[in-house]
Each structure stands twice: as C-alpha cells, then as structure tokens.
Scaffold this motif. Structure first.
Motif, PDB file in Angstrom:
ATOM      1  N   ASN A 136       0.867  -1.233  -0.070  1.00  0.00           N
ATOM      2  CA  ASN A 136      -0.119   0.153   0.022  1.00  0.00           C
ATOM      3  C   ASN A 136       0.862   1.045  -0.104  1.00  0.00           C
ATOM      4  OD1 ASN A 136      -2.503   1.399   0.087  1.00  0.00           O
ATOM      5  ND2 ASN A 136      -2.567   1.708   2.131  1.00  0.00           N
ATOM      6  N   GLU A 137       0.537   2.318  -0.862  1.00  0.00           N
ATOM      7  CA  GLU A 137       1.212   3.378  -1.067  1.00  0.00           C
ATOM      8  C   GLU A 137       2.759   3.273  -1.422  1.00  0.00           C
ATOM      9  OE1 GLU A 137       0.766   6.214   2.309  1.00  0.00           O
ATOM     10  OE2 GLU A 137      -1.496   5.853   2.085  1.00  0.00           O
ATOM     11  N   GLU A 143      -1.988   2.522  -4.500  1.00  0.00           N
ATOM     12  CA  GLU A 143      -2.660   2.467  -3.421  1.00  0.00           C
ATOM     13  C   GLU A 143      -3.728   1.230  -3.317  1.00  0.00           C
ATOM     14  OE1 GLU A 143      -4.247   6.433  -2.596  1.00  0.00           O
ATOM     15  OE2 GLU A 143      -2.038   7.158  -2.421  1.00  0.00           O
ATOM     16  N   LYS A 175       2.481   5.883  -8.038  1.00  0.00           N
ATOM     17  CA  LYS A 175       2.260   5.313  -6.574  1.00  0.00           C
ATOM     18  C   LYS A 175       1.098   4.740  -6.585  1.00  0.00           C
ATOM     19  CE  LYS A 175       1.768   7.485  -2.069  1.00  0.00           C
ATOM     20  NZ  LYS A 175       1.538   8.447  -1.153  1.00  0.00           N
TER      21      LYS A 175
END
Length: 150
Positions: free
Chosen positions: A121-122, A148, A146
């Motif tokens: 995540n991220e 997510e 990026k």
C-alpha cells in the motif's frame, strides 16, 4: 495611499498563490511517441477487471495486485492495438526490482498487454518497459506511479 498599497499587496499575494498552485499541478503522462508509433501505458488495481474477464484470461484479482497495461498504436490516430514484444521491471524506492511478465490480450481487433504485479500500500514504483515496435525498433518507456490499495 494605505488602501492602494494594501490592494496592491493583496493582488500580488493572489498572483503568487495562483502561480504556486499552477507549478504544483502535474499532468500525468500516459504515452510516449516513437516515430510513427505511440506506446500507451497505465497501471491499475486488479479489481478494475470484471470477474468474468479475469477468469477468462486467468488473471488474479486481489487488493495487493495491480496490472501494468501497455498498448502500441499508430500515432496517426490509430486506436487498434498492434502486436509488439514487451519486457520490463518495476523498481521500488529502495531499488528492489521485480520482473514484469506481459500477457498478450486479444479482443476483436484490439491487442494490448498486461503484466500482473504485487504491491505494498502506498508504494511508489518506477516502471521500465522495453518495447520492440512493429517496425523492429527497440525503445524503452520509463514512468513512475504510486500504488494504493482500494
């Protein structure tokens, strides 16, 4: 006189703020042109793919999965994907690299390529995709995204 100076200061501050906001706005590029060809790329979460399509092509859908999507089209307005050879990798910020293995998808006249990818995540990844265009010329597309979890 004080009102004029205050108005001028307010106007200058307004222009400075607008200028700073415009500089911060970024356009996310999603293609590169090479001669007569355009290489279009994107990265999306795996749950974007409908379950029946995922089953048909044996694509895994999960919260920690994404797909790198690449297609090659004629730059003169062609929307139909062309056959190409692709390979590549994704590298995170601490330089850990993982290979991208592209699967060719053909739907009618359309041809595009998907590479499955697990991610944190991220996580910010730099993608390097080597493309052999229909004319035999080899090119590299590099972009950063990026990712997510939904």
């Amino acid at each position: 006189m004080k009102r004029i100076l205050a108005a001028a200061a307010t106007l200058a501050l307004l222009f400075w703020t607008a200028s700073a906001a415009a500089q911060e706005a970024r356009v996310i590029k999603n293609y590169e042109d090479f001669g007569d060809y355009r290489v279009v790329y994107s990265v999306f979460n795996s749950d974007f793919i409908q379950p029946d399509i995922a089953q048909k092509y044996q694509l895994v859908r999960a919260r920690d999965r994404a797909f790198v999507n690449v297609s090659v089209v004629k730059k003169d307005g062609g929307t139909r994907g062309l056959s190409a050879e692709l390979s590549g990798n994704a590298t995170n910020l601490i330089q850990q690299s993982r290979p991208l293995k592209f699967l060719e998808i053909r739907e009618g006249d359309a041809v595009y390529y998907l590479a499955p990818l697990r991610f944190e995540n991220e996580e910010t990844l730099t993608f390097n995709v080597d493309v052999t265009l229909p004319n035999g010329k080899k090119e590299r597309v590099t972009f950063r995204r990026k990712l997510e979890r939904p």
